[in-house]
Write an enzyme that holds these catalytic residues in place. Structure first.
Site, PDB file in Angstrom:
ATOM      1  N   ASP A 160       0.811  -1.202   0.000  1.00 32.49           N
ATOM      2  CA  ASP A 160       0.000   0.000   0.000  1.00 32.49           C
ATOM      3  C   ASP A 160       0.858   1.272   0.000  1.00 32.49           C
ATOM      4  OD1 ASP A 160      -2.381   1.429   0.253  1.00 32.49           O
ATOM      5  OD2 ASP A 160      -2.453   1.255   2.439  1.00 32.49           O
ATOM      6  N   ASN A 409       4.747  -9.457   6.194  1.00 30.75           N
ATOM      7  CA  ASN A 409       3.397  -8.890   6.368  1.00 30.75           C
ATOM      8  C   ASN A 409       2.477  -9.432   5.286  1.00 30.75           C
ATOM      9  OD1 ASN A 409       1.511  -6.851   7.612  1.00 30.75           O
ATOM     10  ND2 ASN A 409       1.431  -6.245   5.444  1.00 30.75           N
ATOM     11  N   GLU A 410       1.387 -10.032   5.723  1.00 33.48           N
ATOM     12  CA  GLU A 410       0.319 -10.495   4.856  1.00 33.48           C
ATOM     13  C   GLU A 410       0.786 -11.325   3.672  1.00 33.48           C
ATOM     14  OE1 GLU A 410      -2.464  -7.334   3.989  1.00 33.48           O
ATOM     15  OE2 GLU A 410      -3.195  -7.406   6.056  1.00 33.48           O
ATOM     16  N   TYR A 465      -9.929  -6.136   9.283  1.00 33.98           N
ATOM     17  CA  TYR A 465     -10.627  -4.857   9.055  1.00 33.98           C
ATOM     18  C   TYR A 465     -12.138  -5.055   9.029  1.00 33.98           C
ATOM     19  CZ  TYR A 465      -6.061  -2.859   8.161  1.00 33.98           C
ATOM     20  OH  TYR A 465      -4.759  -2.416   8.304  1.00 33.98           O
ATOM     21  N   GLU A 501      -3.029  -5.410  13.014  1.00 35.17           N
ATOM     22  CA  GLU A 501      -3.613  -4.277  12.280  1.00 35.17           C
ATOM     23  C   GLU A 501      -5.120  -4.292  12.459  1.00 35.17           C
ATOM     24  OE1 GLU A 501      -2.658  -3.878   8.093  1.00 35.17           O
ATOM     25  OE2 GLU A 501      -0.531  -4.207   8.472  1.00 35.17           O
ATOM     26  N   LYS A 565      -5.819   6.048   7.555  1.00 36.79           N
ATOM     27  CA  LYS A 565      -6.154   5.314   8.779  1.00 36.79           C
ATOM     28  C   LYS A 565      -5.360   5.815   9.982  1.00 36.79           C
ATOM     29  CE  LYS A 565      -7.791   1.197   6.440  1.00 36.79           C
ATOM     30  NZ  LYS A 565      -7.224   1.440   5.093  1.00 36.79           N
TER      31      LYS A 565
HETATM   32  C1  GCB Z   1      -3.152  -4.020   5.261  1.00 35.32           C
HETATM   33  C2  GCB Z   1      -1.698  -3.824   5.022  1.00 35.32           C
HETATM   34  C3  GCB Z   1      -1.269  -2.372   5.184  1.00 35.32           C
HETATM   35  C4  GCB Z   1      -2.312  -1.460   4.521  1.00 35.32           C
HETATM   36  C5  GCB Z   1      -3.624  -1.664   5.247  1.00 35.32           C
HETATM   37  C6  GCB Z   1      -4.759  -0.808   4.679  1.00 35.32           C
HETATM   38  O1  GCB Z   1      -3.624  -5.080   5.516  1.00 35.32           O
HETATM   39  O2  GCB Z   1      -0.903  -4.657   5.809  1.00 35.32           O
HETATM   40  O3  GCB Z   1      -0.013  -2.213   4.599  1.00 35.32           O
HETATM   41  O4  GCB Z   1      -1.913  -0.140   4.542  1.00 35.32           O
HETATM   42  O5  GCB Z   1      -4.017  -3.004   5.138  1.00 35.32           O
HETATM   43  O6  GCB Z   1      -4.978   0.279   5.169  1.00 35.32           O
HETATM   44  O7  GCB Z   1      -5.396  -1.255   3.734  1.00 35.32           O
END
Ligand code: GCB
Length: 617
Positions: A160, A409-410, A465, A501, A565
């Site tokens: 991102d 990460n992910e 999320y 996260e 965010k």
């Molecule tokens: C995620 C990623 C992070 C992004 C975030 C988002 O899962 O690990 O790098 O910035 O989501 O805000 O979509």
């Protein structure tokens, strides 16, 4: 790898400042052979992308060139002369006059060149550094380059944050003696009131090694001889989260009584352990409160900046945060040293972000191709990843603030080939550092039912999320699914679990009395909902909100001048959610909220697939 420091036997010159700067020009094939033809200058440290108004520079894919002259101090005759770049993102080539002296791949770890044979004390040389921002299927992080119809090269990537590049950290010239200390490893333990400090010293030549531990007032508290050994510190003062205490290990190489090299490494005495579903620091359960961060500020991009460093740590303390994750790459060493001195706990992550073609499939999680295959991410990618892991651990192993390594990460941990890809990396990390727990941050598509690697790790870190990307604006449904999801992981793996996260984009100044995404109130309610769930789960060990501050991203219709965010804006003004977190975290004071198991959902909630994710592998 030792950070350059001035000591009794070593001198240090900082090469930061304005350097000549140009993007690669096909008409100047060997820019290092003479003065760089340019009218531009670039500050070091800083990413170069946002400095200039010319879009050709911002959108450039490939090499850029930095140049300056450097004078070697005249007193350095007989010493080794070393150039050290704290980072060149993502690949660096270093020339001293016409000679290539170093080449390094990997954008967030340091590298050096011994240039003694190419320079003379008292004389100047031309220092030219090429930096490439290219990301491919065999770099970490990965990416791909395509060519547009009108012939422009374009970089795409699977993460991102914006692909900032350049010399975003300091550059140094330093001297060290011919016979020198090359590495130091410190591992600490505690028996009763005594600190047990195992040390090991690597040196260029075999000679006597003397080590002395000094307390924070400079008093010697223990001493030993030999390149490996154990020091005992009676009535030790521990390094504690929120109450840092550092000792110095003074390492000396001796020739008879003459000190031929001396290096001082700060260290803290503390232990870290995962026991059952608890994360213990110094034998006491630790509950993580804090954020995923980014190295990101306006104009300088990922350029390290001590003013932001100090201010960010002030805001962490203000919010009651005790920790952060170096999402999604190793941060500047200054950041870790500051964390060491300020008692902030760090989850230290490699730059392996985006090993997941599923994200291209949107919410279905089904990518155009399998993530792990000879044509996509393969043995070469894995070898690059292993090298990133080696360099991260070599650089950061002695920081007491670092309590856990995050390997990725992910990643597509739900896909075929994930286990074959990750198992050797986990084994390597354990060999390199048997003392720290390991984790990775699991993507939404990786569930407790389909994830193929979670059992290899010590701590489950989950990125979720609910209420943002799925069940947007419906926090009641989000709450049920989140709880079912977390309980599923705990039951399946029996390990401590933390939220690495969770977050909601928020425009400061946007307000609503309803659950309206993007409003400041929604960010607050979203966090409250998550916290209610966390507090109902016994094995829950921490919460890292995404993100500390708004940050720049690549272009995309989901982003409004970047990812919003942040709990703070990009210039570090608090959104309302900052006050929500402050109220909760200052109240917790580092300990786990008492678990309230009353709202356990039925079995069915745990296994019901998220409608939006149905079909995910
Ligand atoms: C995620 C990623 C992070 C992004 C975030 C988002 O899962 O690990 O790098 O910035 O989501 O805000 O979509």
């Amino acid at each position: 790898m030792l950070k350059p420091r001035p000591t009794l036997t070593r001198e240090l010159v900082n090469l930061d400042g304005l350097w000549r700067f140009a993007i690669e020009d096909a008409n100047v094939p060997r820019p290092w052979t003479g003065a760089l033809e340019t009218r531009l200058e670039a500050p070091v440290p800083s990413s170069y992308n946002d400095l200039y108004t010319d879009p050709e520079i911002r959108n450039h894919v490939g090499w850029v060139w930095y140049q300056r002259t450097v004078r070697v101090p005249r007193g350095w005759a007989g010493e080794r002369v070393i150039l050290r770049l704290d980072a060149a993102t993502h690949e660096g080539k270093v020339y001293v006059d016409d000679v290539l002296v170093a080449r390094h791949v990997g954008g967030y770890t340091p590298f050096e060149a011994d240039i003694t044979d190419h320079v003379s004390p008292g004389a100047e040389f031309r220092l030219t550094v090429g930096v490439s921002n290219e990301l491919t299927s065999t770099t970490i992080p990965p990416g791909s380059i395509s060519v547009t119809q009108d012939g422009r090269r374009q970089q795409t990537y699977l993460h991102d944050f914006y692909n900032y590049a350049g010399l975003a950290r300091s550059v140094w010239l330093y001297s060290k003696p011919e016979r020198h200390i090359s590495d130091i490893t410190i591992v600490t333990g505690v028996i009763g009131q005594t600190g047990v400090v195992d040390y090991s010293v690597a040196a260029s030549h075999e000679t006597t090694v003397r080590v002395r531990a000094l307390d924070a007032t400079g008093c010697e508290v223990a001493t030993a001889e030999g390149s490996n050994g154990t020091l005992s510190i009676e009535a030790v003062t521990l390094w504690q989260p929120g109450a840092a205490y550092l000792y110095d290990l003074v390492v000396e190489l001796l020739d008879g009584e003459e000190v031929i090299d001396s290096y001082t490494e700060p260290f803290g005495v503390r232990t870290v352990e995962v026991r059952g579903t608890q994360f213990l620091i110094n034998g006491k359960p630790f509950y993580f409160t804090g954020f995923g961060k980014h190295e990101d500020t306006a104009v300088r991009g990922k350029g390290h900046d001590n003013a932001y460093l100090v201010h960010d740590f002030q805001l962490l303390e203000w919010a009651g945060a005790n920790s952060f994750r170096t999402s999604h790459y190793p941060y500047a060493e200054e950041v870790l040293e500051f964390a060491d001195r300020n008692g902030i706990v760090v989850v230290d992550e490699t730059a392996a972000v985006g090993l997941n073609l599923g994200v291209q499939g949107g919410l279905t999680g089904i990518g155009p191709k399998p993530t792990f295959s000879p044509e996509t991410f393969n043995h070469e990618t894995q070898a690059a990843h292993a090298q990133h892991l080696r360099e991260l651990i070599a650089r950061d192993k002695n920081h007491p603030s670092v309590v856990m390594w995050s390997i990725a990460n992910e990643p597509a941990s739900n896909e075929e080939g994930a286990r074959e890809y990750f198992e050797p990396l986990v084994q390597l990390a354990r060999e390199l550092d048997p003392t720290r727990p390991l984790t990775y941050a699991a993507v939404m598509f990786a569930t407790f039912q389909n994830d193929k690697i979670a059992d290899l790790f010590d701590v489950l870190s989950i990125n979720r999320y609910y209420g943002w990307y799925v069940f947007t604006g419906d926090l009641a449904t989000a709450e049920q699914y989140l709880e079912g999801d977390l309980r599923g992981w705990v039951q399946a793996f029996g390990k401590p679990i933390m939220m690495s996260e969770y977050g909601a984009d928020t425009m400061p100044g946007q307000h609503s009395v309803w659950d309206m995404p993007w409003s400041e109130e929604y960010q607050q309610s979203y966090l409250d909902m998550n916290h209610r769930v966390f507090d109902r789960i016994e094995a829950f060990i921490g919460e890292h909100v995404w993100n500390f501050a708004d940050f720049q991203t690549s272009n995309g219709i989901h982003r409004v001048d970047g990812n919003r965010k942040g709990v703070f804006t990009r210039d570090r003004k608090p959104k309302s959610a900052a006050h929500t977190l402050r109220a909760r975290w200052t109240g917790l004071n580092g300990s786990k909220p008492s678990a309230n198991e009353t709202a356990i959902p039925d079995e069915e909630t745990k296994t019901r697939p998220v409608p939006a994710l149905e079909g995910a592998k």
